[in-house]
Design an enzyme around this catalytic site. Structure first.
Site, PDB file in Angstrom:
ATOM      1  N   HIS A 173      12.883  72.290  94.228  1.00  0.00           N
ATOM      2  CA  HIS A 173      14.254  72.231  94.738  1.00  0.00           C
ATOM      3  C   HIS A 173      15.206  73.121  93.951  1.00  0.00           C
ATOM      4  CE1 HIS A 173      16.971  70.843  97.625  1.00  0.00           C
ATOM      5  NE2 HIS A 173      16.786  69.533  97.545  1.00  0.00           N
ATOM      6  N   ARG A 174      14.784  73.614  92.788  1.00  0.00           N
ATOM      7  CA  ARG A 174      15.616  74.556  92.035  1.00  0.00           C
ATOM      8  C   ARG A 174      15.652  75.911  92.743  1.00  0.00           C
ATOM      9  NH1 ARG A 174      12.382  74.556  86.506  1.00  0.00           N
ATOM     10  NH2 ARG A 174      10.805  75.055  88.089  1.00  0.00           N
TER      11      ARG A 174
END
Length: 436
Positions: free
Chosen positions: A409-410
């Site tokens: 998700h980064r």
């Protein structure tokens, strides 16, 4: 003069290994290309080839030794009749017995020559040989690996006899070249350092009958990397159900047409192709995260999880989107076979832009796979099974499987991950696009 055989760097990330087995003994005559030993790295057990010919005069590291650092001398090789001692003989030669009394005098002038050895820096920096690639001295194995890994031999300084470039020199160069794609893993490794501090709590103890099996380098690496991945990477999981009937029908037709070429496609082969095409269609998911950069790949290289004795390895199908399904099938069959024999080269399992893990053959309906850093996504494939399926307002029975994407998700937003899963679903349910 005896030549030192040093622990080679068999992969860009290898720092140490286990000398699993010697295939030669002291006194054996070897030639360039002969297999000397089996070395267990953090990924696989690989063969160590001779680059020079001569006689094994001394084995310095016994087989079964763990934690042998790259560059550590493991054996000596010399000419016919030469023993290990000649390695030290040249140092004793300057001080012959008749001049034993004069020895103190030469000790004073020695400082002047001592600075002369610093001159090796000049040959290393000499630009003349660099412009003439064909004159670079390198072993056949080093040339082969350099070509496979895209390393310019003219930029290296050889550590072999007469300045010859050997495989160990390539390991150091590849380590530097791999720094960027592995950048995401480096901070994780540093962050993992404190974790072992908590480990030395108490030795394991149980009254249950058991056998204690020593961890292999591969198992230790799997444990470390998976711990880092789950600790450091914020995973987001997206699952879709996909109807397989059209893909299974196409697979049957393709296999009938390929029977004469003795090629048999699997569902997994088609899924590798689908993932490659989807990654190119949604390039926001074909990325790697580093602390200060987002690496956006221009090609989809799909790593395929393969179970092997003692662990897991991920051979890579490069440029999966551009290859035919039959070519993918042939490649993955050949790669998986050599993976189980421990014969993959580092460039064949290190890298990749995304991964695919299929446990459908075990009847697993759905699972969440752990991301393999520095990649930013992995596709988990479950089993195809007959399920109720609604088409319009009608209920029918269809062959359906669940696929789950794990995303970093980064690097990948949920909406982009959802677009990739939607694209995959469309490609699998309308598979003619995979062979167009």
């Amino acid at each position: 003069m005896a030549i030192e055989l040093k622990m080679p760097a068999l992969s860009p990330t290898m720092e140490e290994g286990t000398l699993a087995k010697w295939l030669v003994k002291e006194g054996d005559t070897v030639a360039s290309g002969d297999i000397l030993a089996e070395i267990e790295t953090d990924k696989a057990t690989m063969e160590f080839e001779a680059v020079d010919e001569g006689v094994i005069s001394k084995i310095l590291v016994a087989e079964g030794t763990d934690g042998v650092k790259v560059g550590t001398p493991i054996a000596l090789i010399g000419g016919e009749g030469e023993e290990a001692a000649p390695a030290a003989a040249p140092k004793a030669a300057p001080a012959p017995a008749p001049k034993a009394e004069a020895a103190p005098a030469p000790a004073a002038p020695t400082p002047a020559p001592v600075e002369t050895p610093a001159a090796p820096a000049q040959p290393a920096a000499a630009p003349a040989p660099k412009g003439e690639g064909e004159r670079v001295k390198a072993s056949p194995l080093a040339r082969k690996l350099a070509q496979a890994q895209g390393i310019d031999l003219s930029t290296l300084t050889g550590s072999g006899p007469g300045g010859r470039i050997v495989r160990a020199d390539l390991g150091q160069a590849a380590g530097g070249a791999a720094a960027q794609p592995q950048a995401a893993a480096a901070p994780s490794a540093a962050a993992a350092a404190p974790a072992p501090a908590a480990a030395p709590a108490q030795p394991f103890s149980t009254d249950i009958p058991h056998e204690a099996v020593k961890l292999s380098n591969m198992r230790k690496t799997i444990a470390r990397r998976l711990s880092e991945a789950k600790r450091d990477i914020p995973h987001i999981y997206l699952t879709v159900d996909v109807r397989l009937d059209a893909l299974l029908k196409l697979r049957g037709e393709l296999n009938a047409g390929l029977a004469g070429r003795k090629i048999k496609l699997s569902v997994n082969d088609l899924l590798i192709k689908a993932l490659g095409v989807a990654l190119e269609a949604v390039p926001e998911c074909n990325v790697s995260f580093t602390p200060d950069q987002l690496i956006m790949y221009k090609r989809a290289d799909v790593s395929v999880a393969v179970s092997i004795p003692g662990g897991l390895i991920t051979p890579i199908v490069t440029d999966a989107a551009s290859k035919s399904v039959s070519k993918i099938s042939q490649e993955i069959t050949e790669l998986a076979g050599r993976a189980k024999e421990g014969k993959l080269q580092p460039h064949e399992y290190q890298g990749g832009t995304a991964s695919l893990s299929n446990m459908g053959m075990f009847g697993i309906k759905q699972f969440d796979a752990v991301i393999n850093p520095p990649q930013a996504m992995i596709l988990a494939v479950g089993a195809g099974e007959k399920r109720p399926w609604v088409t319009g307002d009608e209920l029918s029975v269809a062959t359906v499987m669940s696929i789950t994407g794990s995303f970093d998700h980064r690097a990948i937003d949920g909406a982009d991950g959802a677009r990739l899963m939607k694209t995959l679903k469309e490609l699998i349910e309308n598979p003619l696009g995979l062979v167009a």
